[in-house]
Motif scaffolding. Structure first.
Motif, PDB file in Angstrom:
ATOM      1  N   LEU A 151       0.823  -1.209   0.000  1.00  0.00           N
ATOM      2  CA  LEU A 151       0.000   0.000   0.000  1.00  0.00           C
ATOM      3  C   LEU A 151       0.857   1.259   0.000  1.00  0.00           C
ATOM      4  CD1 LEU A 151      -2.716   1.491   0.310  1.00  0.00           C
ATOM      5  CD2 LEU A 151      -2.493   1.168   2.791  1.00  0.00           C
ATOM      6  N   HIS A 154       5.586   1.658  -4.046  1.00  0.00           N
ATOM      7  CA  HIS A 154       5.270   1.258  -5.416  1.00  0.00           C
ATOM      8  C   HIS A 154       6.121   0.036  -5.735  1.00  0.00           C
ATOM      9  CE1 HIS A 154       2.621   4.590  -6.638  1.00  0.00           C
ATOM     10  NE2 HIS A 154       3.241   5.199  -5.645  1.00  0.00           N
ATOM     11  N   PRO A 307      -2.950   7.566  -1.592  1.00  0.00           N
ATOM     12  CA  PRO A 307      -4.121   7.227  -2.408  1.00  0.00           C
ATOM     13  C   PRO A 307      -5.395   7.865  -1.880  1.00  0.00           C
ATOM     14  CG  PRO A 307      -2.835   5.256  -1.887  1.00  0.00           C
ATOM     15  CD  PRO A 307      -2.295   6.360  -1.034  1.00  0.00           C
ATOM     16  N   SER A 310      -8.060   2.965  -1.695  1.00  0.00           N
ATOM     17  CA  SER A 310      -7.239   1.791  -1.978  1.00  0.00           C
ATOM     18  C   SER A 310      -7.955   0.548  -1.495  1.00  0.00           C
ATOM     19  CB  SER A 310      -5.870   1.895  -1.291  1.00  0.00           C
ATOM     20  OG  SER A 310      -6.018   1.991   0.120  1.00  0.00           O
ATOM     21  N   THR A 311      -7.623  -0.581  -2.100  1.00  0.00           N
ATOM     22  CA  THR A 311      -8.158  -1.858  -1.651  1.00  0.00           C
ATOM     23  C   THR A 311      -7.124  -2.542  -0.774  1.00  0.00           C
ATOM     24  OG1 THR A 311      -7.349  -2.919  -3.666  1.00  0.00           O
ATOM     25  CG2 THR A 311      -9.614  -2.151  -3.675  1.00  0.00           C
ATOM     26  N   SER A 312      -7.595  -3.322   0.165  1.00  0.00           N
ATOM     27  CA  SER A 312      -6.704  -3.958   1.124  1.00  0.00           C
ATOM     28  C   SER A 312      -6.280  -5.333   0.641  1.00  0.00           C
ATOM     29  CB  SER A 312      -7.402  -4.082   2.483  1.00  0.00           C
ATOM     30  OG  SER A 312      -8.575  -4.881   2.350  1.00  0.00           O
ATOM     31  N   THR A 319      -5.940  -2.260  -6.250  1.00  0.00           N
ATOM     32  CA  THR A 319      -6.216  -0.966  -6.871  1.00  0.00           C
ATOM     33  C   THR A 319      -5.984   0.185  -5.899  1.00  0.00           C
ATOM     34  OG1 THR A 319      -7.875  -1.990  -8.304  1.00  0.00           O
ATOM     35  CG2 THR A 319      -7.954   0.395  -8.062  1.00  0.00           C
ATOM     36  N   ARG A 320      -5.296   1.211  -6.402  1.00  0.00           N
ATOM     37  CA  ARG A 320      -5.115   2.471  -5.676  1.00  0.00           C
ATOM     38  C   ARG A 320      -5.529   3.613  -6.597  1.00  0.00           C
ATOM     39  NH1 ARG A 320       1.066   1.706  -3.733  1.00  0.00           N
ATOM     40  NH2 ARG A 320       1.179   0.887  -5.862  1.00  0.00           N
ATOM     41  N   TYR A 322      -5.669   7.762  -7.165  1.00  0.00           N
ATOM     42  CA  TYR A 322      -4.985   8.979  -6.731  1.00  0.00           C
ATOM     43  C   TYR A 322      -5.603  10.211  -7.392  1.00  0.00           C
ATOM     44  CZ  TYR A 322      -1.161   5.789  -5.402  1.00  0.00           C
ATOM     45  OH  TYR A 322      -0.404   4.787  -4.859  1.00  0.00           O
ATOM     46  N   LYS A 336      -5.489   5.884 -11.762  1.00  0.00           N
ATOM     47  CA  LYS A 336      -5.786   4.566 -11.198  1.00  0.00           C
ATOM     48  C   LYS A 336      -4.605   3.641 -11.433  1.00  0.00           C
ATOM     49  CE  LYS A 336      -9.237   0.835 -11.563  1.00  0.00           C
ATOM     50  NZ  LYS A 336     -10.512   0.463 -12.214  1.00  0.00           N
ATOM     51  N   THR A 338      -3.364  -0.200 -10.827  1.00  0.00           N
ATOM     52  CA  THR A 338      -3.950  -1.499 -10.506  1.00  0.00           C
ATOM     53  C   THR A 338      -3.154  -2.617 -11.169  1.00  0.00           C
ATOM     54  OG1 THR A 338      -6.058  -2.718 -10.465  1.00  0.00           O
ATOM     55  CG2 THR A 338      -5.531  -1.502 -12.478  1.00  0.00           C
TER      56      THR A 338
END
Length: 773
Positions: A151, A154, A307, A310-312, A319-320, A322, A336, A338
Motif C-alpha cells: 500500500l 510502489h 491514495p 485503496s483496496t486492502s 487498486t489504488r 490517486y 488509477k 492497478t
C-alpha cells in the motif's frame, strides 16, 4: 488469501530471482547463529539474531537492520505490529514507529519452530497453509505486513524473512500470491540464509521489487514545490465570488499530502488515441512528453502521494486511486494504479473507455492516457503445482495505469434523495448508451462505481451529475461485486450477466444508499445490510444468494426482519407541535440549499404520524418488476435459457393495490390515501401501460420511473446517521428513525469461492476464501 501460497525450493528461488553484481565472500557462515537456543523467548531470539547479522555486516554499508520489539506504527493493530526490518542507512527512525514507506525487507520473529510456523511442510493432506488457529494468526500477521508495504510503496513484489526459533523461511510476495521456501535450519545450516541477506543488501531497487516507473519526489525539488502550491491555491471563483464547484478536487489532493506518505512521480504510457484526446481538450498534442528508458514508448508523468482510495490485502488487483497532477498541463486528474487480470481476448479498461468515448457515450470518464507498465507481470502463478487442488486458482496479473480527466466524488456524498436519484438516472443513461451505441455491458454496477461530479445548474444551484466508472470488467467474464450482484447471478456461478442483472444491481445500489441515509422503519440498519447485501447461503458446497435478497426479488417485497415487516422510508421529522426534534440533526447537505422542507409529520388525534417518503414508489414498483421477471425466468428456464414469457401484470399496479404496504401498521402511520395515490399516478403517467417484466427489457421504463418520482422528491431529506443513532440511544420513544450505522460501510473486494470466477465478495463472518477491491 487461502491457497495462494506455493512452496518452492530455496535454491530455485535464489537462482531465479535473487541476483546482484558480485559474489558473496567465501567466508564460512557456520556458527553464525549458535547463540540462539530452542528454549529462548521470542525477544531473546530477536536480539541474538539482530546482533549476529549486525556484527558480520551482512547487509553491507547501504542498509541496516532495526528491531522494533515493543512498538510499531500506532495505526497498526497491536497483534500485527512488526518485529524488525531492513532500512536504508540514511533513514532515521523517529517517533518509535515503523516507517512503512521506507522498509525494504520485513523480518518477523517467532519462538516455536513448529507451533508458530504459518506453514506446514509435512501435512499429511498436503495442506501447506497450516490450519491451526494460532498458526493461521501468524500467517495473517505476515500478510498484514506485506499488505501495508504494498500500500505504502510502489512495488511489483517484495521479500520477507520469518525466523522460527532456530529455523527460518524466505517469502517472495506478489499480487498473484506468495512463494514460500521450505523451512531451513538456520542454526545448523546458516549458509543459504546468510547468502540471501548478503545478496539482498547489494541488489538493485528493481531486483528488490521496486517499480522503476515510480520515482520518489525529493523535498525541495520543483515537483515537490508544485504539489504544495497546487494544494494551497483555490481554483478560480465565479463572478459572484462563490467557491469553484470543482475546488473539492483540490481539497482531495491537499488531503493526500499526508505525513508518513512519500511523494512520487509516475509514468503512464501514451498512445495515439490519447494524444488526440489531449489535443482536443487542451488544444495541443502530448507527444513532447518524456519517454521511457528504452525510448520506444511515449509516456506522460504525474505527481501523486497518498491514495484517495485503496483496496486492502496482498492478492488481487490491489487498486489504488490517486488525485494527481498532470506534469504537462498542471491540471488535477484521476490516476488509477492497478494489477489487471491478464486473460486472453480481454480488453483493458482504458481501451473500453476509449471505445465508449469514441461512440459518444454520456456520463462516463474521459480517458487521457493508459497502458501496461514496463511489462510487469506476477510470477507466483508459474510455480503452482500441477496436481494441486488449487491448480489454476492463481491468476496472472499485469501492472496497469489509467488516467481520467474527471475526479469524481463518492456516491455517499449525495445531498438528498433528489440528488441521489438524479445521479442514478445519469448513470443509467451512461449504461444505456454503452449498450445501444457500443454493445458493451458494464457487469459490475456497485456503489463504488457510481461517482458524482459537482455542477452549477442554470438556476445557480449546486447539484451533482452522475459518472459511471470502472469499466474494467465489462467483457464476457463472470464478474461483479457481491453486495450488488443480482440474486439470479449469485445463484448460478456460470450465468452470463445480461441487462436485467445490471438493472437489478442499480436497484441494489439505490437501496444500499437509501437504507443508510433516509429514515425508515428498519430497527437495525447494520443488521439489514449484513443480511440483505452481505448475506449468503450454501448450496451444494457453493456460496449462493442470501435468503433476504432472494425473498425480495422473488416476492417483490423488501422485508426488514423475521416477522416479515415490509421496509418503509419516511420523510425526516420536522419541527412541529408534537415533535421536538431539531431539523439540523436530521439533515445533511450543502449549506447554500434553500430550506424549503414542509412538515414531515402531521398530528391526528393527538398522535404524530410519519409521512411516507415518495422514494417508496420506486422500490415498490421495481420490486414488482423484478418479481415478475424472476417468476417468468423460473418458468421458462428449463425450456429456453434466454426467452422470457411476459406476464400480464401492469407496470405499477402493485403499488396501488398493495394491501400491506401503507398505513395498516398501528405503530407506523402513513400519509393519507389521496396523497399517495396522486404520487403513484404521477409516476404512472410517464410510463407506458405494459407488463411488469417487460419493463426490464430496456433501460427506458426504469429511467422514466426514477425521473417521474424525482419530481416529487424534496431537498434536504438526507439523514445524518451518527446524530440519529446518538439521539436514538438518548431517547428512543420520541424519534421514529432507524438505529443506523455508526459508520458507513463500503463493500470490500474479495475472491469468489470458485477458482474459475473472479468476483468481488463481501466481508463475511462465515468461512470463505478471501483476496482483496
Amino acid at each position: 488469501m487461502g491457497e495462494r501460497f506455493v512452496q518452492v525450493e530455496l535454491e530455485e528461488l535464489m537462482d531465479n530471482y535473487v541476483r546482484c553484481t558480485g559474489d558473496p565472500p567465501e567466508e564460512d557462515w557456520q556458527g553464525m547463529f549458535d547463540s540462539i537456543e530452542k528454549d529462548m523467548s521470542e525477544t531473546e531470539v530477536r536480539r541474538k539474531f539482530m546482533e549476529a547479522i549486525t556484527k558480520k555486516n551482512i547487509l553491507g554499508d547501504d542498509y541496516k537492520a532495526i528491531s522494533l520489539p515493543s512498538w510499531g506504527d500506532p495505526s497498526d493493530p497491536p497483534r500485527y505490529r512488526p518485529d524488525a526490518g531492513v532500512y536504508p542507512t540514511s533513514v532515521a527512525l523517529t517517533h518509535e514507529r515503523t516507517i512503512w514507506e521506507m522498509k525494504r525487507l520485513s523480518v518477523e520473529f517467532r519462538k516455536e519452530q513448529f507451533k508458530d510456523d504459518p506453514f506446514d511442510d509435512d501435512d499429511p493432506l498436503d495442506l501447506f497453509e497450516a490450519t491451526c488457529p494460532k498458526r493461521q494468526a501468524k500467517r495473517f500477521q505476515s500478510m498484514h505486513s506485506a499488505s501495508e508495504i504494498f500500500l505504502r510503496q510502489h512495488r511489483c513484489f517484495l521479500y520477507s524473512v520469518i525466523i522460527l526459533g532456530t529455523s527460518a523461511r524466505i517469502v517472495r510476495w506478489d499480487r498473484s500470491g506468495a512463494m514460500v521456501t521450505r523451512r531451513l535450519d538456520s542454526k545448523e545450516e546458516p549458509q543459504t540464509l546468510c547468502d540471501f541477506l548478503w545478496y539482498f543488501g547489494r541488489m538493485s531497487a528493481e531486483d528488490q521489487g521496486y517499480d522503476p516507473s515510480a520515482v520518489p519526489v525529493a523535498k525541495g525539488s520543483d515537483d515537490y514545490d508544485l504539489m504544495d502550491k497546487k494544494a494551497k491555491e483555490e481554483l478560480p471563483r465565479d463572478e459572484n465570488n462563490n467557491e469553484n464547484v470543482r475546488d473539492y478536487v483540490r481539497r482531495y489532493f491537499k488531503r493526500s499530502l499526508a505525513d508518513g506518505w512519500q511523494r512520487f512521480k509516475v509514468e503512464v504510457p501514451l498512445d495515439e488515441v490519447s494524444e488526440d484526446t489531449y489535443a482536443k481538450i487542451y488544444g495541443h498534442g502530448a507527444g513532447d512528453g518524456p519517454t521511457t528508458s528504452t525510448g520506444e514508448e511515449k509516456t506522460r508523468t504525474f505527481l501523486i502521494c497518498k491514495p484517495h482510495f485503496s483496496t486492502s490485502g496482498v492478492v488481487g488487483r490491489g487498486t489504488r486511486g490517486y488525485v494527481a497532477i498532470d506534469c504537462a498541463t498542471k491540471d488535477f486528474v484521476f490516476l488509477k494504479d492497478t494489477w489487471r487480470i491478464d486473460l486472453p481476448d480481454t480488453e483493458r479498461e482504458g481501451d473500453v473507455l476509449q471505445t465508449l468515448n469514441k461512440n459518444g457515450v454520456r456520463n462516463i470518464p474521459t480517458v487521457l492516457c493508459h497502458g501496461d507498465i514496463l511489462a510487469q507481470y506476477t510470477e507466483t502463478q508459474n510455480y503452482e503445482i500441477e496436481e494441486s487442488p488449487a491448480r489454476n486458482r492463481l491468476k496472472t496479473y499485469c501492472h496497469y495505469r489509467l488516467v481520467e480527466k474527471e475526479v469524481g466524488q463518492a456516491l455517499e456524498e449525495f445531498y438528498d434523495s433528489q440528488d441521489l436519484v438524479s445521479v442514478v438516472v445519469d448513470c443509467l443513461f451512461a449504461h444505456s448508451d454503452a449498450v445501444e451505441k457500443a454493445g458493451i455491458l458494464h457487469r459490475d454496477i456497485s456503489s463504488g462505481n457510481l461517482l458524482m461530479v459537482k455542477e452549477k445548474w442554470p438556476d445557480g444551484s449546486i447539484r451533482h451529475s452522475g459518472l459511471l466508472n470502472d469499466w474494467e470488467l465489462s467483457k464476457e467474464i463472470p464478474v461483479g461485486t457481491w453486495q450488488f450482484l443480482s440474486a439470479m447471478s449469485l445463484n448460478d456461478k456460470y450465468k452470463q450477466i445480461v441487462l436485467q442483472d445490471d438493472l437489478e444491481s442499480f436497484f441494489h445500489v439505490l437501496l444500499y444508499m437509501a437504507i443508510q441515509y433516509l429514515p425508515s422503519n428498519c430497527p437495525d440498519v447494520d443488521k439489514f445490510i449484513e443480511s440483505f447485501f452481505d448475506g449468503a447461503s450454501i448450496t451444494d458446497g457453493d456460496y449462493t444468494c442470501g435468503s433476504t435478497k432472494m425473498y425480495a426479488m422473488e416476492n417483490g417485497k423488501i422485508r426488514i426482519d423475521i416477522a416479515r415487516e415490509r421496509l418503509q422510508f419516511y420523510l425526516p421529522l420536522e419541527v412541529g407541535s408534537n415533535n421536538t426534534a431539531s431539523p439540523s440533526i436530521y439533515r445533511t447537505g450543502p449549506s447554500d440549499h434553500p430550506d424549503n422542507i414542509k412538515d414531515r409529520a402531521v398530528t391526528i388525534s393527538g398522535r404524530t404520524r410519519r409521512i411516507i417518503h415518495p422514494i417508496n414508489i420506486i422500490f415498490t414498483a421495481l420490486s414488482s418488476w423484478f418479481s415478475a421477471y424472476y417468476e417468468e425466468r423460473s418458468r421458462s428456464l428449463q425450456a429456453r435459457d434466454d426467452v422470457f414469457i411476459i406476464p400480464s401484470i401492469s407496470a405499477l399496479q402493485t403499488v396501488a393495490e398493495a394491501d400491506d404496504g401503507y398505513g395498516d401498521d398501528p405503530q407506523i402511520l402513513a400519509m393519507d390515501p389521496e396523497t399517495i395515490e396522486a404520487r403513484i399516478s404521477a409516476a404512472k403517467a410517464n410510463l407506458k401501460d405494459t407488463k411488469s417484466a417487460e419493463n426490464l427489457a430496456s433501460h427506458g421504463p426504469m429511467i422514466q420511473l426514477l425521473r417521474s418520482v424525482r419530481q416529487n422528491l424534496q431537498k434536504n431529506d438526507k439523514v445524518d446517521v451518527r446524530a440519529v443513532q446518538a439521539r436514538n440511544f438518548a431517547n428512543r420513544n420520541q424519534v421514529v428513525v432507524p438505529a443506523a450505522l455508526a459508520s458507513i460501510r463500503s463493500p470490500s473486494k474479495r475472491d469468489y469461492p470458485d477458482p474459475e470466477r473472479e468476483v468481488d465478495a463481501p466481508p463475511l463472518k462465515r468461512p470463505r476464501i478471501s483476496q482483496n477491491e
